[in-house]
Design a protein around this motif. Structure first.
Motif, PDB file in Angstrom:
ATOM      1  N   VAL A  34       0.828  -1.212   0.000  1.00 34.87           N
ATOM      2  CA  VAL A  34       0.000   0.000   0.000  1.00 34.87           C
ATOM      3  C   VAL A  34       0.862   1.263   0.000  1.00 34.87           C
ATOM      4  O   VAL A  34       0.645   2.176  -0.804  1.00 34.87           O
ATOM      5  CB  VAL A  34      -0.955   0.001   1.208  1.00 34.87           C
ATOM      6  CG1 VAL A  34      -1.800   1.268   1.218  1.00 34.87           C
ATOM      7  CG2 VAL A  34      -1.854  -1.236   1.175  1.00 34.87           C
ATOM      8  N   LYS A  52      -9.178   3.407   5.617  1.00 32.74           N
ATOM      9  CA  LYS A  52      -9.455   3.794   4.233  1.00 32.74           C
ATOM     10  C   LYS A  52      -9.121   5.271   4.001  1.00 32.74           C
ATOM     11  O   LYS A  52      -8.490   5.631   2.994  1.00 32.74           O
ATOM     12  CB  LYS A  52     -10.930   3.534   3.900  1.00 32.74           C
ATOM     13  CG  LYS A  52     -11.265   2.092   3.575  1.00 32.74           C
ATOM     14  CD  LYS A  52     -12.730   1.948   3.239  1.00 32.74           C
ATOM     15  CE  LYS A  52     -13.099   0.509   2.894  1.00 32.74           C
ATOM     16  NZ  LYS A  52     -12.550   0.079   1.594  1.00 32.74           N
ATOM     17  N   ARG A  65      -6.166   4.525  -0.741  1.00 30.37           N
ATOM     18  CA  ARG A  65      -5.731   3.733  -1.901  1.00 30.37           C
ATOM     19  C   ARG A  65      -6.844   3.669  -2.937  1.00 30.37           C
ATOM     20  O   ARG A  65      -7.975   3.281  -2.629  1.00 30.37           O
ATOM     21  CB  ARG A  65      -5.374   2.313  -1.457  1.00 30.37           C
ATOM     22  CG  ARG A  65      -4.722   1.484  -2.557  1.00 30.37           C
ATOM     23  CD  ARG A  65      -4.508   0.042  -2.126  1.00 30.37           C
ATOM     24  NE  ARG A  65      -3.602  -0.637  -3.032  1.00 30.37           N
ATOM     25  CZ  ARG A  65      -3.344  -1.945  -3.001  1.00 30.37           C
ATOM     26  NH1 ARG A  65      -3.939  -2.700  -2.082  1.00 30.37           N
ATOM     27  NH2 ARG A  65      -2.507  -2.481  -3.862  1.00 30.37           N
ATOM     28  N   ARG A 105      -9.207   2.396  -6.040  1.00 35.96           N
ATOM     29  CA  ARG A 105      -9.706   1.078  -6.404  1.00 35.96           C
ATOM     30  C   ARG A 105      -8.953   0.545  -7.639  1.00 35.96           C
ATOM     31  O   ARG A 105      -8.371   1.309  -8.406  1.00 35.96           O
ATOM     32  CB  ARG A 105     -11.192   1.167  -6.727  1.00 35.96           C
ATOM     33  CG  ARG A 105     -12.068   1.481  -5.540  1.00 35.96           C
ATOM     34  CD  ARG A 105     -12.406   0.248  -4.756  1.00 35.96           C
ATOM     35  NE  ARG A 105     -13.233   0.562  -3.578  1.00 35.96           N
ATOM     36  CZ  ARG A 105     -13.899  -0.344  -2.883  1.00 35.96           C
ATOM     37  NH1 ARG A 105     -13.846  -1.605  -3.238  1.00 35.96           N
ATOM     38  NH2 ARG A 105     -14.599   0.019  -1.830  1.00 35.96           N
ATOM     39  N   SER A 150      -9.892   1.784  -1.337  1.00 35.30           N
ATOM     40  CA  SER A 150      -9.776   0.345  -1.530  1.00 35.30           C
ATOM     41  C   SER A 150      -9.236  -0.424  -0.330  1.00 35.30           C
ATOM     42  O   SER A 150      -9.644  -1.560  -0.089  1.00 35.30           O
ATOM     43  CB  SER A 150      -8.878   0.072  -2.746  1.00 35.30           C
ATOM     44  OG  SER A 150      -8.992  -1.251  -3.181  1.00 35.30           O
ATOM     45  N   PHE A 151      -8.295   0.154   0.410  1.00 31.35           N
ATOM     46  CA  PHE A 151      -7.618  -0.605   1.481  1.00 31.35           C
ATOM     47  C   PHE A 151      -8.035  -0.132   2.864  1.00 31.35           C
ATOM     48  O   PHE A 151      -7.997   1.072   3.128  1.00 31.35           O
ATOM     49  CB  PHE A 151      -6.096  -0.461   1.355  1.00 31.35           C
ATOM     50  CG  PHE A 151      -5.334  -1.181   2.421  1.00 31.35           C
ATOM     51  CD1 PHE A 151      -5.113  -2.548   2.323  1.00 31.35           C
ATOM     52  CD2 PHE A 151      -4.844  -0.511   3.530  1.00 31.35           C
ATOM     53  CE1 PHE A 151      -4.403  -3.231   3.312  1.00 31.35           C
ATOM     54  CE2 PHE A 151      -4.129  -1.177   4.527  1.00 31.35           C
ATOM     55  CZ  PHE A 151      -3.916  -2.535   4.406  1.00 31.35           C
ATOM     56  N   PRO A 152      -8.390  -1.067   3.740  1.00 28.72           N
ATOM     57  CA  PRO A 152      -8.589  -2.505   3.513  1.00 28.72           C
ATOM     58  C   PRO A 152      -9.988  -2.787   2.976  1.00 28.72           C
ATOM     59  O   PRO A 152     -10.847  -1.900   2.999  1.00 28.72           O
ATOM     60  CB  PRO A 152      -8.406  -3.082   4.916  1.00 28.72           C
ATOM     61  CG  PRO A 152      -8.949  -1.999   5.813  1.00 28.72           C
ATOM     62  CD  PRO A 152      -8.572  -0.694   5.160  1.00 28.72           C
ATOM     63  N   SER A 153     -10.216  -3.998   2.538  1.00 27.17           N
ATOM     64  CA  SER A 153     -11.541  -4.373   2.057  1.00 27.17           C
ATOM     65  C   SER A 153     -12.538  -4.403   3.208  1.00 27.17           C
ATOM     66  O   SER A 153     -12.398  -5.186   4.152  1.00 27.17           O
ATOM     67  CB  SER A 153     -11.483  -5.752   1.387  1.00 27.17           C
ATOM     68  OG  SER A 153     -12.784  -6.266   1.192  1.00 27.17           O
ATOM     69  N   HIS A 186     -11.586  -4.992  -5.538  1.00 21.82           N
ATOM     70  CA  HIS A 186     -10.535  -4.884  -4.537  1.00 21.82           C
ATOM     71  C   HIS A 186      -9.290  -5.597  -5.032  1.00 21.82           C
ATOM     72  O   HIS A 186      -9.375  -6.616  -5.727  1.00 21.82           O
ATOM     73  CB  HIS A 186     -10.950  -5.520  -3.206  1.00 21.82           C
ATOM     74  CG  HIS A 186     -11.694  -4.605  -2.289  1.00 21.82           C
ATOM     75  ND1 HIS A 186     -11.138  -3.451  -1.764  1.00 21.82           N
ATOM     76  CD2 HIS A 186     -12.956  -4.668  -1.802  1.00 21.82           C
ATOM     77  CE1 HIS A 186     -12.037  -2.852  -0.997  1.00 21.82           C
ATOM     78  NE2 HIS A 186     -13.148  -3.568  -0.999  1.00 21.82           N
ATOM     79  N   ASP A 209      -5.883  -5.999  -0.550  1.00 19.83           N
ATOM     80  CA  ASP A 209      -6.963  -5.375   0.229  1.00 19.83           C
ATOM     81  C   ASP A 209      -7.733  -6.431   1.012  1.00 19.83           C
ATOM     82  O   ASP A 209      -8.070  -6.248   2.184  1.00 19.83           O
ATOM     83  CB  ASP A 209      -7.948  -4.651  -0.688  1.00 19.83           C
ATOM     84  CG  ASP A 209      -7.341  -3.486  -1.426  1.00 19.83           C
ATOM     85  OD1 ASP A 209      -6.369  -2.904  -0.919  1.00 19.83           O
ATOM     86  OD2 ASP A 209      -7.841  -3.163  -2.515  1.00 19.83           O
TER      87      ASP A 209
END
Length: 215
Positions: A38, A116, A121, A123, A136-139, A190, A194
């Motif tokens: 990341v 997030k 991050r 997508r 996107s991070f984390p899912s 993702h 992620d």
């Protein structure tokens, strides 16, 4: 931290010690993903996994199935599932479990939102069916599925059901959570990192909550 581990070791059962090892491993993996992928943006493995999925998994008939599976940890589903679970627990006077569920859910949501916003991050490009607007991070799907279905597995384990039924329920719930994570990568909403980071975050948070409430 060292004192905590020593005290934990002296006062804990073998199962709890194994859970601690998984907790430490999850934190380590989460840290590596956060730093190497990341922050440093070393995303080669993520795109290799996407290519592997495209070659071996992505099929027209499977796509709709993955879309259905991913809904079992979507925001609308979570907004219904958690209040429903808490109401059921309160109705049967499981007040402590209801409080555990509420605190675990709210804490998990705050962790996801905070991470997030902090890492911001983007997508993955070229989603398979639809575009997600959040970071996107984390899912969130992976994290919340592990927390929600892990909570259900924990409650089932505390019941007087025969162990064979407990194990069957736990395997089913774990597989459901893993399949939800798989669907997020399949649908390309993702990065694989992620999802793996989300699982690690979800397990770590659930472990801390279970340990805290047991104390």
């Amino acid at each position: 931290m060292i004192k905590f581990i020593k005290d934990f070791y002296r006062n804990s059962s073998p199962k709890l010690l194994i859970s601690l090892l998984f907790f430490l491993a999850a934190l380590l993996v989460l840290g590596v993903i956060t730093n190497e992928i990341v922050v440093e943006k070393e995303e080669e493995i993520d795109f290799l996994v996407f290519q592997f999925f495209k070659t071996h998994f992505v099929r027209a008939g499977l796509t709709q199935y993955m879309y259905v599976i991913t809904q079992f940890s979507s925001a609308p589903f979570i907004k219904i599932a958690y209040p429903f679970l808490i109401v059921i627990l309160l109705a049967f006077k499981f007040y402590r479990k209801a409080l555990f569920t509420f605190v675990t859910a709210v804490g998990g949501l705050l962790l996801i939102y905070g991470m997030k916003m902090f890492f911001a991050r983007p997508r993955p490009p070229y989603p398979l069916l639809y575009k997600e607007e959040s970071f996107s991070f984390p899912s969130g799907h992976a994290t919340l599925s592990f927390i929600l279905y892990g909570t259900l597995a924990y409650f089932i384990w505390l019941t007087d059901l025969p162990k064979v039924w407990k194990y069957m329920a736990m395997v089913f719930l774990i597989l459901l959570s893993l399949t939800i994570g798989f669907s997020r990568v399949y649908l390309r909403v993702h990065y694989p990192s992620d999802v793996l980071g989300g699982f690690c975050l979800g397990y770590s948070w659930l472990f801390l909550m279970i340990y805290t409430f047991r104390k």
